[in-house]
Design a protein around this motif. Structure first.
Motif, PDB file in Angstrom:
ATOM      1  N   THR A 106       6.036  10.978 -10.233  1.00 47.00           N
ATOM      2  CA  THR A 106       5.458  11.009  -8.893  1.00 47.00           C
ATOM      3  C   THR A 106       6.083  12.151  -8.102  1.00 47.00           C
ATOM      4  O   THR A 106       7.313  12.231  -7.997  1.00 47.00           O
ATOM      5  CB  THR A 106       5.703   9.676  -8.155  1.00 47.00           C
ATOM      6  OG1 THR A 106       4.993   8.629  -8.823  1.00 47.00           O
ATOM      7  CG2 THR A 106       5.230   9.755  -6.710  1.00 47.00           C
ATOM      8  N   SER A 107       5.266  13.050  -7.590  1.00 45.67           N
ATOM      9  CA  SER A 107       5.732  14.123  -6.711  1.00 45.67           C
ATOM     10  C   SER A 107       6.883  14.889  -7.373  1.00 45.67           C
ATOM     11  O   SER A 107       6.685  15.535  -8.388  1.00 45.67           O
ATOM     12  CB  SER A 107       6.113  13.537  -5.344  1.00 45.67           C
ATOM     13  OG  SER A 107       6.235  14.532  -4.359  1.00 45.67           O
ATOM     14  N   ASP A 131       0.042  12.819  -7.954  1.00 45.41           N
ATOM     15  CA  ASP A 131      -0.103  13.516  -6.681  1.00 45.41           C
ATOM     16  C   ASP A 131       0.811  14.734  -6.566  1.00 45.41           C
ATOM     17  O   ASP A 131       1.482  14.937  -5.557  1.00 45.41           O
ATOM     18  CB  ASP A 131       0.119  12.567  -5.502  1.00 45.41           C
ATOM     19  CG  ASP A 131      -0.762  12.977  -4.312  1.00 45.41           C
ATOM     20  OD1 ASP A 131      -1.989  12.883  -4.441  1.00 45.41           O
ATOM     21  OD2 ASP A 131      -0.217  13.399  -3.277  1.00 45.41           O
ATOM     22  N   ARG A 231      -4.499  11.613  -7.933  1.00 49.55           N
ATOM     23  CA  ARG A 231      -4.429  12.182  -6.583  1.00 49.55           C
ATOM     24  C   ARG A 231      -4.857  11.151  -5.553  1.00 49.55           C
ATOM     25  O   ARG A 231      -5.848  10.438  -5.732  1.00 49.55           O
ATOM     26  CB  ARG A 231      -5.339  13.412  -6.459  1.00 49.55           C
ATOM     27  CG  ARG A 231      -5.353  14.018  -5.059  1.00 49.55           C
ATOM     28  CD  ARG A 231      -6.202  15.274  -4.965  1.00 49.55           C
ATOM     29  NE  ARG A 231      -6.109  15.849  -3.630  1.00 49.55           N
ATOM     30  CZ  ARG A 231      -7.010  15.642  -2.648  1.00 49.55           C
ATOM     31  NH1 ARG A 231      -8.101  14.904  -2.890  1.00 49.55           N
ATOM     32  NH2 ARG A 231      -6.831  16.168  -1.452  1.00 49.55           N
ATOM     33  N   SER A 235      -4.487  13.351   0.198  1.00 48.55           N
ATOM     34  CA  SER A 235      -3.184  13.990   0.032  1.00 48.55           C
ATOM     35  C   SER A 235      -3.164  15.404   0.595  1.00 48.55           C
ATOM     36  O   SER A 235      -4.112  16.177   0.433  1.00 48.55           O
ATOM     37  CB  SER A 235      -2.817  14.045  -1.453  1.00 48.55           C
ATOM     38  OG  SER A 235      -1.608  14.755  -1.650  1.00 48.55           O
ATOM     39  N   ILE A 237      -0.270  17.169  -0.230  1.00 53.19           N
ATOM     40  CA  ILE A 237       0.614  17.792  -1.209  1.00 53.19           C
ATOM     41  C   ILE A 237      -0.184  18.356  -2.381  1.00 53.19           C
ATOM     42  O   ILE A 237       0.058  19.475  -2.840  1.00 53.19           O
ATOM     43  CB  ILE A 237       1.669  16.788  -1.707  1.00 53.19           C
ATOM     44  CG1 ILE A 237       2.622  16.405  -0.576  1.00 53.19           C
ATOM     45  CG2 ILE A 237       2.453  17.362  -2.887  1.00 53.19           C
ATOM     46  CD1 ILE A 237       3.517  17.525  -0.099  1.00 53.19           C
ATOM     47  N   HIS A 263      -0.403  10.947   0.129  1.00 51.05           N
ATOM     48  CA  HIS A 263       0.691  11.262  -0.784  1.00 51.05           C
ATOM     49  C   HIS A 263       1.751  10.172  -0.709  1.00 51.05           C
ATOM     50  O   HIS A 263       2.387   9.994   0.314  1.00 51.05           O
ATOM     51  CB  HIS A 263       1.328  12.597  -0.411  1.00 51.05           C
ATOM     52  CG  HIS A 263       2.424  13.014  -1.334  1.00 51.05           C
ATOM     53  ND1 HIS A 263       2.187  13.444  -2.612  1.00 51.05           N
ATOM     54  CD2 HIS A 263       3.768  13.049  -1.167  1.00 51.05           C
ATOM     55  CE1 HIS A 263       3.331  13.743  -3.189  1.00 51.05           C
ATOM     56  NE2 HIS A 263       4.312  13.509  -2.337  1.00 51.05           N
ATOM     57  N   ALA A 264       1.878   9.362  -1.761  1.00 49.48           N
ATOM     58  CA  ALA A 264       1.225   9.464  -3.070  1.00 49.48           C
ATOM     59  C   ALA A 264       0.826   8.049  -3.478  1.00 49.48           C
ATOM     60  O   ALA A 264       1.413   7.080  -2.992  1.00 49.48           O
ATOM     61  CB  ALA A 264       2.196  10.026  -4.088  1.00 49.48           C
TER      62      ALA A 264
END
Length: 284
Positions: A106-107, A131, A231, A235, A237, A263-264
Motif C-alpha cells: 500500500t502506497s 493506490d 486505485r 485518489s 496519489i 488514498h488508499a
C-alpha cells in the motif's frame, strides 16, 4: 487465526535495529509466501483481515517498516528513506529463506515493492500495488507532508481514533470495529499518560525535503512480473491517467478501481480482499 510476532536485525548508518513482523500461516506450508507492506504512517496490522484470508493457502508476512509499529526507531532520521527500507526488506526475504514471493504494498509499501521487483533476479513473482504508481504529483505529496511528522498528543485511544477517522477518511467506509482496530494498533502510550501515533515523527524529515513530482517510469518499465493495480477512484496519489498508463506499458498491469474511495483502499472489506485473493490465485 492469529499471527506470530517475530523480528530480525537490520543495519543503518548508526548501527543495528530490530524490524518487527507478523507471521501468518504455516511456515512449513508448500504454499506461496506473501509479504504485505503498509503505507507511510501505518503498520503491519492494517493487513490483519487480508493476511488471515490469504494464510489459508500459504504464509503471509507483514512487517512494520522501521520507525513504525513495533519496530525500532532509527537513531539518525536521515536514514528514513527507500535505501534503508529496501535493505531491511532484503534482509527479511533472506530471513524467510525463500526464492519466490508475492508482494502486496500500500502506497509506500507499493513503492518498495516496485523498486525490488525492477531488480535483476528479483524474487517477486507477483506484485499488487495498492493506490500507488510510478508517477506522483507534487501537490499530493505536499498534502501528505502537511500532516505527517506532527507530534500529536491525545488524551485517549478514542480521541486518537477520531483523528484517524478525519485524516484517513479517504480509506473509505470502514466499520466502527475497523476504525477501533486501526486506533488500537496505531497508538502508543506516552510517558505523560497521553497517547501518540505509533510511528516516529521524524519519518517525515526526508519527506519534507525538496518536495517535487516523483517520476519512476524507468523503474516501472523494468518490471516483468504480473502486476495488479488497485486505485481509490478519488485518489490524488495515483491519478486515473497514471493508472491507465500502467496498463499500457511495462508489465501492462491489471487494474481495478473502487468507487467513493481516495488514498488508499483499506483492503479490509470482503470485496477488496476477494479481488486480491482471486487475482493472485489466477496468476500462479
Amino acid at each position: 487465526m492469529t499471527a506470530r510476532q517475530d523480528r530480525f536485525l537490520g543495519l543503518s548508518s548508526a548501527g543495528f535495529h530490530h524490524v518487527a513482523f507478523l507471521d501468518w500461516g504455516d511456515p512449513s506450508s508448500a504454499g506461496p509466501v506473501t509479504i504485505c507492506v503498509h503505507g507511510l504512517t501505518r503498520n503491519s496490522h492494517d493487513f490483519d483481515r487480508l493476511a488471515a484470508a490469504l494464510a489459508d493457502h500459504g504464509r503471509v508476512i507483514c512487517p512494520d517498516v522501521v520507525g513504525r509499529g513495533a519496530s525500532d526507531w532509527l537513531a539518525n532520521s536521515a536514514d528514513y528513506g527507500y535505501p534503508q527500507y529496501l535493505s531491511d526488506m532484503t534482509a527479511l526475504i533472506a530471513r524467510l529463506q525463500v526464492d519466490a514471493i508475492d508482494w502486496i504494498g500500500t502506497s509506500m509499501g507499493g513503492l518498495i515493492g516496485m523498486l525490488l521487483a525492477a531488480q535483476p533476479n528479483t524474487p517477486i513473482k507477483r506484485l499488487v500495488l495498492n493506490d500507488i504508481g510510478p508517477f506522483i504529483g507534487k501537490a499530493a505529496l505536499q498534502r501528505i507532508s502537511d500532516y505527517v511528522g506532527l507530534d500529536y498528543r491525545f488524551s485517549s485511544v478514542e480521541a486518537l481514533e477520531r483523528h484517524l477517522r478525519k485524516i484517513h477518511a479517504p480509506f473509505g467506509p470502514l466499520t466502527d470495529q475497523q476504525w477501533a482496530h486501526m486506533a488500537l494498533y496505531g497508538s502508543r502510550k506516552l510517558t505523560d499518560g497521553n497517547f501518540g501515533l505509533a510511528y516516529d515523527p521524524r519519518i517525515a524529515d526526508n519527506v519534507k525535503l525538496g518536495i517535487a513530482d516523483v517520476d519512476l517510469w524507468s523503474i516501472w518499465d523494468r518490471i516483468a512480473c504480473p502486476v495488479l493495480v488497485l486505485r481509490g477512484a478519488d485518489s490524488d496519489i495515483l491519478s486515473a491517467e497514471t493508472a491507465q498508463a500502467m496498463t499500457e506499458r511495462g508489465p501492462r498491469a491489471s487494474f481495478v478501481a473502487f468507487p467513493d474511495i481516495g488514498h488508499a483502499p483499506a483492503l479490509m472489506s470482503d470485496d477488496q480482499i476477494d479481488i486480491v485473493r482471486s487475482w493472485l490465485a489466477d496468476h500462479r
